[in-house]
Design an enzyme around this catalytic site. Structure first.
Site, PDB file in Angstrom:
ATOM      1  N   ARG A  44       0.130   3.188  -0.354  1.00 32.45           N
ATOM      2  CA  ARG A  44       0.860   2.094   0.277  1.00 32.45           C
ATOM      3  C   ARG A  44       2.131   1.862  -0.525  1.00 32.45           C
ATOM      4  NH1 ARG A  44      -2.868  -0.194   3.782  1.00 32.45           N
ATOM      5  NH2 ARG A  44      -5.030  -0.263   3.047  1.00 32.45           N
ATOM      6  N   ARG A  51      -4.999   2.355   5.969  1.00 34.13           N
ATOM      7  CA  ARG A  51      -5.229   1.469   7.107  1.00 34.13           C
ATOM      8  C   ARG A  51      -4.161   0.389   7.238  1.00 34.13           C
ATOM      9  NH1 ARG A  51     -10.882  -0.388   6.781  1.00 34.13           N
ATOM     10  NH2 ARG A  51     -11.386   1.560   7.839  1.00 34.13           N
ATOM     11  N   HIS A  87      -6.308   8.493  -2.409  1.00 36.05           N
ATOM     12  CA  HIS A  87      -6.174   7.114  -2.854  1.00 36.05           C
ATOM     13  C   HIS A  87      -5.746   7.043  -4.324  1.00 36.05           C
ATOM     14  CE1 HIS A  87      -7.871   2.953  -3.752  1.00 36.05           C
ATOM     15  NE2 HIS A  87      -7.154   2.737  -2.678  1.00 36.05           N
TER      16      HIS A  87
END
Length: 739
Positions: free
Chosen positions: A428, A458, A488
């Site tokens: 992100r 997401r 991640h």
């Protein structure tokens, strides 16, 4: 209120059977009275030797535990130690959290029920029983949320001169301004939809504000009145501040978009009578489903799924509580929902959209006192970052220490002619990210830039697709990770030529490369030039971009390959020390704890006599305080100004302590379905500093909630002669420079 029926009260110690609720006014949590002598440990272990650690009674349900975390966030709206607008923000965050909870978690349960996939979880609950428990609790908490808003926060804001004006209190000048605003700004973009055989019920966007209208009379085509739907324009703000000259003296006055539409509903249906106009909002299933075995182009597949997300199956219907039953029933039928999915609300149905008002408010006296993130002393020198990091490891604790250090390092690397290559993972990051700008500059200057972007982060999928395109256009190599595993891990690798040889530098962190969340989330960042650590990072990047067997890493733990196994070994090692009569302690700080084998390893450690201190912000499936199983385990959750996001693991290790930081939580997905990294803090001073940080969290008695054996959380409060300690405030003063 604890979740009923989760644990037989007869199995609890008598001192822990009382339920004091979750009010911010509770007394401090009583200390657990446990016999920690080795004889006592052996006696309890023997008494429980036949109890299987697979026993469902030893686990909390994941969904119920997650919802309980959201309730702890809501509790902050009642905590008067927070400034008033921050209390409102917590209430709005609860709304936003609940939206995602329904979009993903509840949607998943409803999908299981629809397909007859009735599962029994490790906690012994069936899908149906969990859904019913969630529904009951969510209804209670939503009602409570609006009660807090209407009876506590709105009156308190009014005392401070901030008013939300309902239609009946508009004065003449304000009403005239609202009329002009409606004519100029709303009428041109609003599209009411009458319902008849040629105008079927519209397909409404997920979480959009809408109105159902009951009409009487005939329209221009001679059609009898019935019902209509008014979708509120998504381009317009949900809360509008009145012009300064129209506000009463010393007041800030706001008008809801919904109030304006209500006031002018009849203008949208000329010649007809509006018998009623009621706001509603539908929450849909927003989980993306991409078959990784069938997809040839992930970006293209995700673009298609993003369009579908806006129109997934309905999972929740929020309706104004004055809406007649026959209209709410009509809406439920349209969305194929049951009464259990209906939420009648006493106020705006889209509360989270009010966050914009807080951001625009100039009432800084009702916000947290701002602070300037600090910079470690070593980085205050007028030297190259490469020179400084080349000599020593640097550990940053965000938000109290500046994330700008990492952005500046990347910017320097992009300009530095000695830098040959930059590799980075992005999960992100912001649309206007300084990190991405530096990578673009580096690629354009001819450096070898490789970026592993996780497109499936997401609710950030669209932004990440756009970032990937921007980087590709600049000449960077963009990789979407491994199809079956989300990337991640938080890693940066810089290759530089120095004095005729190649030198490696790395950054590893617990949080994302996102400058905005770095001001709100607590995270550790390690900057290092240690050859072995940098080589490990290099191997992980090679594995992500290429193919082949897992690469050996000297220090780095790497999911889905070595992380889970090694964590179990580290916990078991601590248990081994306890069995030999040595001091044995461990501290785990992460966001969630759900993975069964890690939980069982912690149970074994507790049975052996290891003092296990767990700081789990959100979901926790481990049940503490079970005699002979987990009575050496305490679980606390810190909820405050900043979102606790650090993942830190400390093991006493027979007097040779080890401290690890990680991108991974103790969850199945992190251990087995994601690419994660966990890195040791090899600098003893840095490791000692982190242990001191953990000790500070364990002393917190202002924002700490202790998990009880029956599943509820008790707020810790300072005792009569005990000093008040907020871990976040303590760390803020320790690390950040006041303006």
């Amino acid at each position: 209120m604890p979740f009923a029926g989760e644990f037989p009260m007869s199995e609890l110690p008598s001192s822990q059977t009382s339920d004091t609720g979750t009010s911010a006014d509770n007394d401090a949590t009583p200390a657990l009275r446990v016999n920690h002598t080795h004889a006592g440990i052996r006696a309890r272990a023997a008494a429980n030797a036949e109890r299987s650690l697979d026993d469902a009674g030893l686990y909390f349900n994941r969904e119920l535990s997650t919802l309980r975390f959201h309730i702890r966030v809501l509790e902050q709206a009642l905590d008067e130690s927070h400034p008033l607008l921050e209390r409102l923000m917590f209430l709005l965050i609860f709304s936003s959290n609940l939206d995602e909870f329904f979009e993903i978690r509840v949607a998943g349960l409803k999908r299981q029920l629809a397909y007859g996939n009735e599962e029994i979880g490790m906690d012994g609950h069936s899908t149906a029983s969990i859904f019913n428990e969630l529904s009951q609790t969510a209804h209670e908490q939503v009602e409570r949320q609006y009660h807090i808003l209407n009876t506590r926060l709105i009156p308190a804001l009014a005392e401070q001169g901030i008013h939300f004006l309902r239609r009946h209190v508009w004065n003449k000048a304000q009403r005239e301004w609202v009329n002009r605003y409606f004519d100029d700004e709303i009428m041109p973009v609003i599209s009411p939809i009458g319902l008849d055989p040629s105008h079927p019920f519209p397909r409404l966007v997920n979480k959009s504000l809408n109105f159902i209208v009951e009409l009487e009379g005939r329209d221009a085509f001679g059609r009898e009145g019935g019902m209509a739907i008014i979708p509120a324009p998504r381009s317009l703000p949900r809360l509008i501040r009145l012009p300064r000259e129209l506000e009463r003296e010393g007041r800030q006055e706001y008008v809801f978009l919904s109030s304006m539409i209500h006031a002018h509903a009849e203008e949208l249906f000329p010649g007809m009578t509006v018998r009623g106009c009621y706001q509603f909002r539908l929450t849909r299933n927003a989980d993306l489903s991409v078959d990784t075995e069938e997809v040839s182009d992930l970006a293209t597949a995700l673009k298609s799924e993003l369009l579908a997300r806006r129109y997934g199956d309905g999972v929740r219907l929020e309706v104004a509580n004055n809406c007649p039953t026959h209209l709410s029933d009509f809406l439920l039928r349209q969305f194929q929902l049951g009464q259990e999915d209906l939420y009648l609300v006493d106020g705006p149905v889209n509360l989270s959209r009010l966050m914009a008002m807080i951001g625009d408010s100039d009432r800084f006296d009702l916000r947290y006192t701002p602070f300037a993130p600090g910079t470690p002393k070593a980085l205050r020198k007028d030297e190259s970052m490469f020179s400084i990091v080349g000599q020593q490891d640097i550990l940053l604790l965000h938000p109290w220490e500046s994330f700008g250090v990492i952005e500046n390092w990347l910017a320097e690397a992009a300009r530095d002619p000695a830098v040959l290559a930059i590799k980075q993972t992005l999960y992100r990051t912001g649309v206007d990210s300084g990190v991405v700008s530096a990578l673009v500059d580096a690629a354009r200057s001819g450096k070898e830039v490789t970026v592993v972007i996780e497109l499936r982060a997401r609710f950030d999928e669209a932004d990440n697709i756009a970032l990937a395109s921007r980087l590709q256009e600049a000449g960077a190599n963009v990789i979407y990770g491994v199809m079956a595993y989300k990337t991640h891990a938080k890693m940066l690798h810089i290759v530089r030529r120095e004095e005729g040889r190649i030198r490696h530098y790395a950054h590893m962190g617990t949080g994302n490369y996102h400058s905005k969340t770095a001001k709100l989330y607590t995270d550790y960042s390690l900057l290092t030039a240690r050859e072995t650590l940098c080589e490990d990072v290099h191997h992980v990047f090679q594995q992500l971009s290429g193919m082949g067997e897992p690469r050996h890493t000297e220090h780095l733990l790497h999911a889905p390959f070595t992380l889970h196994k090694r964590l179990v070994e580290l916990i078991d090692r601590e248990a081994g020390y306890a069995r030999k009569g040595h001091k044995a302690t461990l501290t785990i700080k992460c966001n969630s704890l759900t993975e069964p084998r890690l939980i069982q390893a912690l149970y074994r450690a507790s049975q052996a006599g290891v003092i296990c201190q767990l700081i789990i912000r959100g979901t926790c499936c481990l049940r503490p305080g079970v005699p002979g199983v987990s009575d050496n385990i305490t679980v606390r959750s810190i909820v405050g100004r900043f979102l606790e996001h650090t993942r830190v693991f400390h093991f006493h290790n027979g007097g040779k302590p080890e401290v690890w930081c990680s991108s991974a939580d103790f969850m199945e997905r992190n251990m087995f379905q994601r690419v994660e990294t966990c890195f040791p803090l090899l600098d003893k001073k840095i490791a000692q500093r982190v242990r001191k940080d953990l000790d500070t969290y364990m002393l917190d008695n202002c924002q700490s909630w202790t998990l009880q054996p029956d599943g509820h959380y008790e707020k810790r409060c300072p005792g009569k002669d005990e000093a008040a300690i907020s871990a976040q405030e303590t760390l803020l003063y320790a690390y950040a420079a006041r303006p």
